[in-house]
Design a protein around this motif. Structure first.
Motif, PDB file in Angstrom:
ATOM      1  N   GLY A  87       8.434   6.387  -6.463  1.00 22.73           N
ATOM      2  CA  GLY A  87       8.296   5.486  -5.325  1.00 22.73           C
ATOM      3  C   GLY A  87       8.766   4.074  -5.634  1.00 22.73           C
ATOM      4  N   VAL A  88       8.426   3.589  -6.812  1.00 28.52           N
ATOM      5  CA  VAL A  88       8.866   2.243  -7.213  1.00 28.52           C
ATOM      6  C   VAL A  88      10.392   2.190  -7.309  1.00 28.52           C
ATOM      7  CG1 VAL A  88       8.882   0.616  -9.146  1.00 28.52           C
ATOM      8  CG2 VAL A  88       6.738   1.582  -8.373  1.00 28.52           C
ATOM      9  N   LEU A  89      10.983   3.210  -7.930  1.00 31.14           N
ATOM     10  CA  LEU A  89      12.445   3.221  -8.065  1.00 31.14           C
ATOM     11  C   LEU A  89      13.140   3.337  -6.710  1.00 31.14           C
ATOM     12  CD1 LEU A  89      12.961   5.383 -11.269  1.00 31.14           C
ATOM     13  CD2 LEU A  89      13.235   2.917 -11.013  1.00 31.14           C
ATOM     14  N   LEU A  95      15.492  -2.064  -1.750  1.00 33.77           N
ATOM     15  CA  LEU A  95      15.450  -3.525  -1.754  1.00 33.77           C
ATOM     16  C   LEU A  95      16.784  -4.107  -2.202  1.00 33.77           C
ATOM     17  CD1 LEU A  95      13.500  -5.928  -1.312  1.00 33.77           C
ATOM     18  CD2 LEU A  95      13.058  -5.863  -3.756  1.00 33.77           C
ATOM     19  N   LEU A  96      17.372  -3.536  -3.249  1.00 31.80           N
ATOM     20  CA  LEU A  96      18.660  -4.038  -3.733  1.00 31.80           C
ATOM     21  C   LEU A  96      19.778  -3.804  -2.731  1.00 31.80           C
ATOM     22  CD1 LEU A  96      18.494  -3.065  -7.501  1.00 31.80           C
ATOM     23  CD2 LEU A  96      18.335  -5.339  -6.510  1.00 31.80           C
ATOM     24  N   ALA A 112       5.601  -3.396   3.619  1.00 35.88           N
ATOM     25  CA  ALA A 112       5.283  -2.136   4.294  1.00 35.88           C
ATOM     26  C   ALA A 112       6.095  -0.990   3.685  1.00 35.88           C
ATOM     27  CB  ALA A 112       5.556  -2.253   5.789  1.00 35.88           C
ATOM     28  N   LYS A 113       7.371  -1.236   3.397  1.00 36.94           N
ATOM     29  CA  LYS A 113       8.207  -0.203   2.780  1.00 36.94           C
ATOM     30  C   LYS A 113       7.692   0.144   1.389  1.00 36.94           C
ATOM     31  CE  LYS A 113      12.430  -1.278   5.282  1.00 36.94           C
ATOM     32  NZ  LYS A 113      13.790  -1.835   5.189  1.00 36.94           N
ATOM     33  N   LEU A 114       7.259  -0.859   0.635  1.00 36.58           N
ATOM     34  CA  LEU A 114       6.700  -0.596  -0.690  1.00 36.58           C
ATOM     35  C   LEU A 114       5.445   0.257  -0.585  1.00 36.58           C
ATOM     36  CD1 LEU A 114       6.587  -1.051  -3.759  1.00 36.58           C
ATOM     37  CD2 LEU A 114       5.331  -3.169  -3.298  1.00 36.58           C
TER      38      LEU A 114
END
Length: 136
Positions: A87-89, A95-96, A112-114
């Motif tokens: 999920g973090v990746l 984000l990038l 919210a996306k995180l």
């Protein structure tokens, strides 16, 4: 001296790195396919502008779930941690790529996306570990 794997390779991060990267790739592909289908739907139908954001968040949720699930099935342990890493990746990739398109920074929508990426990939990771292998 033994010629086997070192303890770091056998028990450390190397054991988890490849499945996490593979799960992240699966999640990204699923998100891409869903967004392509949604963009086709948007071009063919008159869909209100206010539905676009929920559709994108839905694609992120499904992709995160699939990515976390796939990675955890490969590892067969620590599903929550493996799912969270996926999920973090996935979030960092979004984000990038999002920064390349628009310079909005980290706002409420990014938070919210995180949250969605972390929650659904963690659920997928737990599901992936707890599903039984099929016997032939």
């Amino acid at each position: 001296m033994k010629q086997g794997k070192s303890k770091v390779e056998k028990y450390g991060t190397m054991k988890y790195l490849k499945p996490i990267l593979t799960g992240t790739l699966v999640g990204a592909v699923v998100i891409t396919i869903i967004l392509m289908v949604l963009s086709l739907l948007l071009s063919l139908q008159n869909i209100p502008q206010m539905l676009i954001t929920p559709m994108v968040l839905l694609a992120l949720a499904v992709g995160s779930l699939m990515g976390g699930n796939f990675a955890a099935k490969l590892v067969r342990e620590k599903g929550l941690a493996v799912g969270l890493c996926c999920g973090v990746l996935l979030f960092l990739m979004l984000l990038l790529f999002g920064q390349g398109i628009s310079d909005n920074g980290f706002g409420i929508m990014a938070a919210a996306k995180l949250a969605i990426a972390l929650a659904f990939s963690a659920i997928g990771g737990v599901m992936g570990v707890n599903t039984k292998k099929r016997r032939k």
